[in-house]
Design a protein around this motif. Structure first.
Motif, PDB file in Angstrom:
ATOM      1  N   PRO A  93       0.823  -1.217   0.000  1.00  0.00           N
ATOM      2  CA  PRO A  93       0.000   0.000   0.000  1.00  0.00           C
ATOM      3  C   PRO A  93       0.853   1.261   0.000  1.00  0.00           C
ATOM      4  O   PRO A  93       1.949   1.294   0.566  1.00  0.00           O
ATOM      5  CB  PRO A  93      -0.787  -0.122   1.315  1.00  0.00           C
ATOM      6  CG  PRO A  93       0.122  -0.902   2.218  1.00  0.00           C
ATOM      7  CD  PRO A  93       0.811  -1.893   1.320  1.00  0.00           C
ATOM      8  N   ARG A 115      -1.478   7.274   2.273  1.00  0.00           N
ATOM      9  CA  ARG A 115      -2.502   8.165   1.720  1.00  0.00           C
ATOM     10  C   ARG A 115      -2.189   9.597   2.153  1.00  0.00           C
ATOM     11  O   ARG A 115      -2.837  10.184   3.023  1.00  0.00           O
ATOM     12  CB  ARG A 115      -3.890   7.709   2.167  1.00  0.00           C
ATOM     13  CG  ARG A 115      -4.280   6.364   1.560  1.00  0.00           C
ATOM     14  CD  ARG A 115      -5.750   6.063   1.711  1.00  0.00           C
ATOM     15  NE  ARG A 115      -6.147   5.840   3.102  1.00  0.00           N
ATOM     16  CZ  ARG A 115      -6.178   4.660   3.687  1.00  0.00           C
ATOM     17  NH1 ARG A 115      -5.811   3.579   3.019  1.00  0.00           N
ATOM     18  NH2 ARG A 115      -6.568   4.539   4.939  1.00  0.00           N
ATOM     19  N   ASN A 157      -7.662  -0.916  -6.467  1.00  0.00           N
ATOM     20  CA  ASN A 157      -7.426  -0.884  -5.029  1.00  0.00           C
ATOM     21  C   ASN A 157      -6.875  -2.233  -4.586  1.00  0.00           C
ATOM     22  O   ASN A 157      -7.219  -3.271  -5.161  1.00  0.00           O
ATOM     23  CB  ASN A 157      -8.725  -0.591  -4.284  1.00  0.00           C
ATOM     24  CG  ASN A 157      -9.796  -1.633  -4.594  1.00  0.00           C
ATOM     25  OD1 ASN A 157     -10.096  -1.904  -5.766  1.00  0.00           O
ATOM     26  ND2 ASN A 157     -10.389  -2.221  -3.562  1.00  0.00           N
ATOM     27  N   ASP A 162      -2.033  -0.330   7.454  1.00  0.00           N
ATOM     28  CA  ASP A 162      -2.051   1.008   6.880  1.00  0.00           C
ATOM     29  C   ASP A 162      -0.805   1.760   7.318  1.00  0.00           C
ATOM     30  O   ASP A 162      -0.174   1.425   8.321  1.00  0.00           O
ATOM     31  CB  ASP A 162      -3.297   1.776   7.333  1.00  0.00           C
ATOM     32  CG  ASP A 162      -4.586   1.120   6.866  1.00  0.00           C
ATOM     33  OD1 ASP A 162      -4.727   0.911   5.649  1.00  0.00           O
ATOM     34  OD2 ASP A 162      -5.438   0.813   7.724  1.00  0.00           O
ATOM     35  N   ASP A 177      -1.803   8.717   7.778  1.00  0.00           N
ATOM     36  CA  ASP A 177      -2.576   8.924   6.551  1.00  0.00           C
ATOM     37  C   ASP A 177      -3.351  10.242   6.642  1.00  0.00           C
ATOM     38  O   ASP A 177      -3.956  10.557   7.668  1.00  0.00           O
ATOM     39  CB  ASP A 177      -3.562   7.772   6.336  1.00  0.00           C
ATOM     40  CG  ASP A 177      -2.913   6.534   5.741  1.00  0.00           C
ATOM     41  OD1 ASP A 177      -1.798   6.660   5.194  1.00  0.00           O
ATOM     42  OD2 ASP A 177      -3.519   5.453   5.815  1.00  0.00           O
ATOM     43  N   GLU A 228      -9.452   6.135   2.309  1.00  0.00           N
ATOM     44  CA  GLU A 228      -9.268   5.544   0.987  1.00  0.00           C
ATOM     45  C   GLU A 228     -10.199   6.191  -0.033  1.00  0.00           C
ATOM     46  O   GLU A 228      -9.786   6.473  -1.169  1.00  0.00           O
ATOM     47  CB  GLU A 228      -9.502   4.033   1.028  1.00  0.00           C
ATOM     48  CG  GLU A 228      -9.269   3.375  -0.322  1.00  0.00           C
ATOM     49  CD  GLU A 228      -9.300   1.865  -0.296  1.00  0.00           C
ATOM     50  OE1 GLU A 228      -8.616   1.235  -1.127  1.00  0.00           O
ATOM     51  OE2 GLU A 228     -10.018   1.303   0.558  1.00  0.00           O
TER      52      GLU A 228
END
Length: 517
Positions: free
Chosen positions: A126, A129, A156, A162, A166, A170
């Motif tokens: 990942p 974000r 995705n 995670d 962030d 998402e």
């Protein structure tokens, strides 16, 4: 007109049902008379390069589908669009060439990175974000689209952890991404389910928050629970919960659906029944009538190109010949604890088992294949108190670590350093990164090690035969602090260190020879 049609121009019919094309099930796929579309892993397509051009070879079975009008989408796993480093121009050119060779209506890839600092993760990881990660992703999308003649759709991914700090949810991240780049989305419904379930959220609410008006098509796939977490494996049947989620979502959002299966292929009737269940749940026509007719008429061989169980037996026979034993003395790879659940001491396949193999194939084309070749990891000495998560036990979910850290990613150089550090933690025994969920990172690292063991065992069963039933444990102990170069190089180095005969071209499994010619 639906929002989907307005946004994407409907490159695939909204009611279409498809399946991922893999050599092992190409006979089944060919018999699907109502097949709406299919995917092929981009990096598995053979290619040659001359001074002036790059040529893609389309397998005959796949070319037959293309020529009968079935849309074929190249689905990439190795561009590493979410990496801080610029996307590799050669990989982009190969993707563009694949799209042209397949006459594809679009190309798909992942919102992920797979390498950092010259080290391959062997897995879709990942991206944070954050604004910095969004900038890097948008830049790589722009570089990629400059070479493509067709639209790009991004998927995705499922992830157990995670990034700390962030700045977006998402849904917010994907909305910002499509607004900035105009890219389409490939929404994997099974990935949404996995992420929501592992975080205690409502899957349908998570799914409908996404920018669904930009969906080109959707994936659906199977998984299982291991160690208290749901793993999206693509080697298990689609569970009822994922099927129900797809049914609820498509009731109000008519989107094309594609079944992914990347290993542990079931007998043809089970695969056909799974496609029928998806069609029934989502209100679309069945695509299996001809295949069922052929199977009922006793034409199984015409719809099951390769029996992976027989292939494992053939591989064992080859290994036995080299070791002076018989096939009956050697368990095929699927029986020695290298495929299945991490908790049971077996490998949890990546979000794409075939995809992981594709990454390996790309890297083997780039390396000599000799032990010790390939990218070198320049890591600083680790303090005695540093904790490696790579060989840690596969623990259940736990609270995120609360170590003090400034999680904000301030710029490209910081993002590159953070991504490289995470890759080293996962695949090279690097110290734990503060702020992450230690249990989830440990589970991911453990699964990646077992996946590496499974890849070697599947390609070189002679090594499994030489090690015996503790192959997986011995391989994991050996690989825990060694980043992967390639499956071939790993196998050679492991054999040398353990006093085993170096695997030969003859001992490469029939499965591998079939897949890669």
């Amino acid at each position: 007109m639906s929002r989907f049609r307005a946004a994407s121009g409907a490159p695939i019919a909204p009611a279409a049902l498809g399946i991922g094309w893999r050599p092992e099930i190409s006979g089944v796929v060919a018999a699907l008379d109502g097949l709406g579309f299919c995917e092929v892993i981009t990096e598995t397509l053979p290619w040659t390069r001359s001074r002036r051009s790059l040529a893609i070879t389309v397998p005959d079975e796949l070319a037959a589908l293309r020529d009968r009008g079935v849309p074929v989408i190249p689905h990439g796993v190795a561009l590493s669009l979410g990496g801080a480093e610029p996307v590799d121009p050669d990989r982009v050119r190969r993707t563009a060439a694949a799209a042209r060779a397949l006459r594809a209506p679009l190309v798909s890839e992942h919102i992920a990175f797979v390498r950092a600092g010259g080290v391959e993760a062997g897995h879709l990881l990942p991206v944070p974000r954050t604004r910095a990660a969004l900038d890097a992703l948008a830049d790589n999308i722009s570089r990629t689209r400059d070479e493509l003649d067709v639209p790009l759709a991004l998927e995705n991914i499922a992830t157990l952890f995670d990034w700390p700090g962030d700045e977006y949810t998402e849904a917010e991240f994907l909305t910002e991404l499509v607004e900035r780049t105009g890219v389409l989305l490939l929404i994997d419904i099974a990935n949404v389910y996995a992420n929501a379930r592992n975080r205690g959220r409502d899957p349908l609410a998570e799914l409908t928050r996404l920018p669904v008006d930009r969906i080109a098509y959707c994936h659906i796939a199977g998984g299982h629970v291991a160690g208290g977490r749901y793993h999206d494996t693509h080697t298990d049947p689609v569970p009822p919960e994922v099927l129900d989620l797809a049914a609820e979502f498509t009731a109000t959002h008519p989107v094309p659906l594609l079944l992914e299966r990347d290993g542990n292929y079931p007998p043809a009737p089970e695969l056909l029944a799974e496609l029928d269940a998806i069609a029934a749940a989502t209100g679309r026509p069945r695509i299996t009538a001809t295949a069922w007719t052929r199977f009922a008429a006793g034409q199984q061989n015409s719809i099951q190109t390769l029996d992976y169980r027989a292939t494992a037996t053939e591989s064992a026979a080859i290994a036995g010949a080299e070791l002076g034993t018989t096939a009956g003395d050697i368990a095929p790879p699927n029986q020695v604890g290298v495929v299945g659940s991490a908790v049971a001491g077996e490998v949890v396949p990546s979000a794409h088992v075939g995809a992981a193999d594709a990454v390996v194939a790309v890297d083997e084309c780039r390396s000599s294949g000799a032990a010790g070749s390939g990218p070198q990891v320049l890591a600083t000495a680790r303090p005695a108190a540093a904790v490696s998560v790579a060989a840690a036990p596969h623990g259940g979910p736990g609270p995120a670590e609360q170590d003090a850290i400034d999680p904000a990613v301030a710029g490209p150089s910081d993002l590159a350093a953070e991504q490289e550090a995470l890759v080293l933690t996962l695949v090279a025994g690097g110290e734990f990164r503060p702020g992450f969920d230690r249990g989830a990172v440990s589970a991911t690292a453990h699964a990646l090690l077992r996946k590496r063991a499974g890849e070697v065992a599947q390609r070189f069963p002679v090594l499994v035969a030489g090690c015996g039933p503790d192959f997986t444990d011995r391989y994991i102990a050996w690989a825990a602090h060694r980043p992967k170069i390639s499956t071939v190089a790993d196998a050679a180095a492991f054999a040398a260190e353990h006093g085993l005969a170096a695997p030969s071209a003859r001992s490469r499994s029939a499965w591998s020879r079939f897949r890669r010619g």
